[in-house]
Write a protein that holds these residues in place. Structure first.
Motif, PDB file in Angstrom:
ATOM      1  N   GLY A  54       0.299  -0.865   0.269  1.00 22.33           N
ATOM      2  CA  GLY A  54      -0.360  -0.039  -0.194  1.00 22.33           C
ATOM      3  C   GLY A  54       1.138   1.417   0.175  1.00 22.33           C
ATOM      4  N   ALA A  55       0.083   2.120  -0.453  1.00 18.94           N
ATOM      5  CA  ALA A  55       1.481   3.554  -0.438  1.00 18.94           C
ATOM      6  C   ALA A  55       1.502   4.623   0.883  1.00 18.94           C
ATOM      7  N   GLU A  56       0.856   4.033   1.481  1.00 18.56           N
ATOM      8  CA  GLU A  56       1.072   4.706   3.215  1.00 18.56           C
ATOM      9  C   GLU A  56       1.830   4.094   3.345  1.00 18.56           C
ATOM     10  N   GLY A  57       2.079   2.769   3.613  1.00 19.93           N
ATOM     11  CA  GLY A  57       3.547   2.155   4.014  1.00 19.93           C
ATOM     12  C   GLY A  57       3.110   0.669   4.950  1.00 19.93           C
ATOM     13  N   TRP A  58       1.902   0.576   4.321  1.00 17.90           N
ATOM     14  CA  TRP A  58       0.902  -0.850   4.981  1.00 17.90           C
ATOM     15  C   TRP A  58       0.957  -1.859   3.838  1.00 17.90           C
ATOM     16  N   LEU A  59       1.499  -3.131   4.423  1.00 20.90           N
ATOM     17  CA  LEU A  59       1.811  -4.616   4.049  1.00 20.90           C
ATOM     18  C   LEU A  59       0.162  -5.214   4.219  1.00 20.90           C
ATOM     19  N   TYR A  60      -1.183  -5.831   3.432  1.00 22.97           N
ATOM     20  CA  TYR A  60      -1.911  -5.998   3.532  1.00 22.97           C
ATOM     21  C   TYR A  60      -2.187  -7.378   2.532  1.00 22.97           C
ATOM     22  N   LEU A  61      -2.048  -9.166   3.948  1.00 27.49           N
ATOM     23  CA  LEU A  61      -2.826  -9.706   3.870  1.00 27.49           C
ATOM     24  C   LEU A  61      -3.860 -10.417   3.524  1.00 27.49           C
ATOM     25  N   TYR A  62      -3.874 -11.108   2.039  1.00 29.12           N
ATOM     26  CA  TYR A  62      -5.387 -11.832   2.131  1.00 29.12           C
ATOM     27  C   TYR A  62      -5.663 -13.001   1.871  1.00 29.12           C
ATOM     28  N   ASP A  63      -6.397 -14.228   2.068  1.00 28.85           N
ATOM     29  CA  ASP A  63      -7.071 -14.987   2.374  1.00 28.85           C
ATOM     30  C   ASP A  63      -7.927 -14.969   0.498  1.00 28.85           C
ATOM     31  N   SER A  64      -7.171 -15.570  -0.576  1.00 30.19           N
ATOM     32  CA  SER A  64      -8.415 -16.102  -1.764  1.00 30.19           C
ATOM     33  C   SER A  64      -9.422 -17.130  -2.088  1.00 30.19           C
ATOM     34  N   GLN A  65      -8.872 -17.982  -0.492  1.00 32.26           N
ATOM     35  CA  GLN A  65     -10.146 -18.843  -0.686  1.00 32.26           C
ATOM     36  C   GLN A  65     -11.627 -18.627  -0.419  1.00 32.26           C
ATOM     37  N   ALA A  70      -7.614 -10.579   5.784  1.00 25.59           N
ATOM     38  CA  ALA A  70      -6.619 -11.330   6.567  1.00 25.59           C
ATOM     39  C   ALA A  70      -5.618 -10.654   7.640  1.00 25.59           C
ATOM     40  N   SER A  71      -5.352  -9.847   7.369  1.00 23.08           N
ATOM     41  CA  SER A  71      -4.419  -9.149   8.211  1.00 23.08           C
ATOM     42  C   SER A  71      -4.070  -7.781   7.323  1.00 23.08           C
ATOM     43  N   LYS A  72      -3.529  -6.442   8.254  1.00 18.31           N
ATOM     44  CA  LYS A  72      -2.409  -5.801   8.146  1.00 18.31           C
ATOM     45  C   LYS A  72      -1.882  -5.040   8.854  1.00 18.31           C
ATOM     46  N   THR A  73      -0.050  -4.894   8.042  1.00 15.17           N
ATOM     47  CA  THR A  73       0.682  -4.320   9.199  1.00 15.17           C
ATOM     48  C   THR A  73       1.681  -3.258   8.386  1.00 15.17           C
ATOM     49  N   HIS A  74       2.097  -2.599   9.553  1.00 17.43           N
ATOM     50  CA  HIS A  74       2.306  -0.837   9.365  1.00 17.43           C
ATOM     51  C   HIS A  74       4.037  -1.278   9.065  1.00 17.43           C
ATOM     52  N   ALA A  75       4.503  -2.147   7.279  1.00 14.97           N
ATOM     53  CA  ALA A  75       5.385  -2.328   7.173  1.00 14.97           C
ATOM     54  C   ALA A  75       7.075  -1.443   6.853  1.00 14.97           C
ATOM     55  N   HIS A  76       5.758   0.018   6.694  1.00 11.46           N
ATOM     56  CA  HIS A  76       7.097   0.929   6.206  1.00 11.46           C
ATOM     57  C   HIS A  76       6.226   2.051   6.933  1.00 11.46           C
ATOM     58  N   LYS A  77       7.507   3.467   6.650  1.00 12.81           N
ATOM     59  CA  LYS A  77       7.321   4.829   7.352  1.00 12.81           C
ATOM     60  C   LYS A  77       6.832   5.717   6.160  1.00 12.81           C
ATOM     61  N   LYS A  78       7.090   4.687   4.440  1.00 13.06           N
ATOM     62  CA  LYS A  78       6.341   5.690   3.938  1.00 13.06           C
ATOM     63  C   LYS A  78       5.850   4.833   2.935  1.00 13.06           C
ATOM     64  N   ALA A  79       5.369   4.616   1.164  1.00 11.34           N
ATOM     65  CA  ALA A  79       4.568   3.894   0.283  1.00 11.34           C
ATOM     66  C   ALA A  79       5.742   2.653   0.501  1.00 11.34           C
ATOM     67  N   PHE A  92       9.603 -10.048   1.149  1.00 11.41           N
ATOM     68  CA  PHE A  92      10.260  -9.605   1.256  1.00 11.41           C
ATOM     69  C   PHE A  92       9.244  -8.196   0.726  1.00 11.41           C
ATOM     70  N   THR A  93       9.955  -6.359   1.426  1.00 11.33           N
ATOM     71  CA  THR A  93       9.253  -5.465   1.348  1.00 11.33           C
ATOM     72  C   THR A  93      10.206  -4.872   0.498  1.00 11.33           C
ATOM     73  N   GLY A  94      10.442  -3.876  -0.033  1.00  8.69           N
ATOM     74  CA  GLY A  94      10.935  -2.790  -0.338  1.00  8.69           C
ATOM     75  C   GLY A  94      10.069  -1.169  -0.646  1.00  8.69           C
ATOM     76  N   SER A  95      10.833  -0.317  -0.558  1.00  6.16           N
ATOM     77  CA  SER A  95       9.967   1.489  -0.203  1.00  6.16           C
ATOM     78  C   SER A  95      10.228   3.100  -0.325  1.00  6.16           C
ATOM     79  N   THR A  96       9.695   3.256  -0.538  1.00  7.45           N
ATOM     80  CA  THR A  96      10.189   5.089  -0.710  1.00  7.45           C
ATOM     81  C   THR A  96      11.507   5.299   0.740  1.00  7.45           C
ATOM     82  N   ASP A  97      11.046   4.329   1.667  1.00  6.26           N
ATOM     83  CA  ASP A  97      11.643   4.664   3.019  1.00  6.26           C
ATOM     84  C   ASP A  97      13.499   4.387   3.169  1.00  6.26           C
ATOM     85  N   ALA A  98      13.619   4.366   1.719  1.00  2.69           N
ATOM     86  CA  ALA A  98      15.131   3.768   0.786  1.00  2.69           C
ATOM     87  C   ALA A  98      15.679   2.989   2.021  1.00  2.69           C
ATOM     88  N   THR A  99      14.474   1.664   2.084  1.00  6.98           N
ATOM     89  CA  THR A  99      14.442   0.135   2.902  1.00  6.98           C
ATOM     90  C   THR A  99      14.026  -0.809   2.180  1.00  6.98           C
TER      91      THR A  99
END
Length: 151
Positions: A54-65, A70-79, A92-99
């Motif tokens: 997500g653009a606000e730094g979130w990582l969303y986990l979905y159950d497709s069945q 299913a859950s979300k985690t604030h993964a980064h300071k930026k997108a 793995f995640t890559g972000s505009t926060d340079a991490t």
């Protein structure tokens, strides 16, 4: 967080009925959209899950069945620019926060937990990739091992 009824199961959303259009695959309109409404990357993992960046730094986990968030985690300071399924149930995640960050999820309903942060990038991390068999070009002996590539 766990799965909750989707908008389609709860009834009408923004004046639309819970039925899907003829040309739309069944169920896709029922999935919750990330709150920031901008999806930068999607990847599948496991047998019935997928991750959304997500653009606000979130990582969303979905159950497709179950067709639910299913859950979300604030993964980064930026997108979050990129999300990638890694070996052994990692993400793995890559972000505009340079991490770039490595996440584990034991249970998709409990979210992801941070394992490691890869710092030192001077700019936004726009892509991540994992190479399973890394060998140095031009060598007669092959040295194997995994590598995380970022850019």
């Amino acid at each position: 967080m766990g799965c909750k009824p989707s908008r389609g199961e709860q009834g009408k959303y923004k004046g639309e009925s819970s039925t899907t259009a003829k040309d739309e695959p069944a169920g896709l309109s029922l999935l919750e959209v990330p709150a920031d409404d901008y999806v930068s990357s999607i990847c599948g993992f496991g047998n019935s899950h997928f991750a959304v960046a997500g653009a606000e730094g979130w990582l969303y986990l979905y159950d497709s069945q179950a067709l639910c968030l299913a859950s979300k985690t604030h993964a980064h300071k930026k997108a979050v620019n990129k999300v990638l399924a890694g070996p052994g149930g990692s993400i793995f995640t890559g972000s505009t926060d340079a991490t770039a960050r490595l996440w584990r999820h034991e249970n998709v309903n409990e979210g992801a937990s941070l394992v490691q942060t890869f710092e030192g990038h001077q700019m936004s991390v726009s892509t991540v990739d994992v190479v399973d068999d890394w060998s140095v070009a031009g060598q007669t002996t092959t040295s194997t091992g995994g590598a995380l590539l970022t850019g």
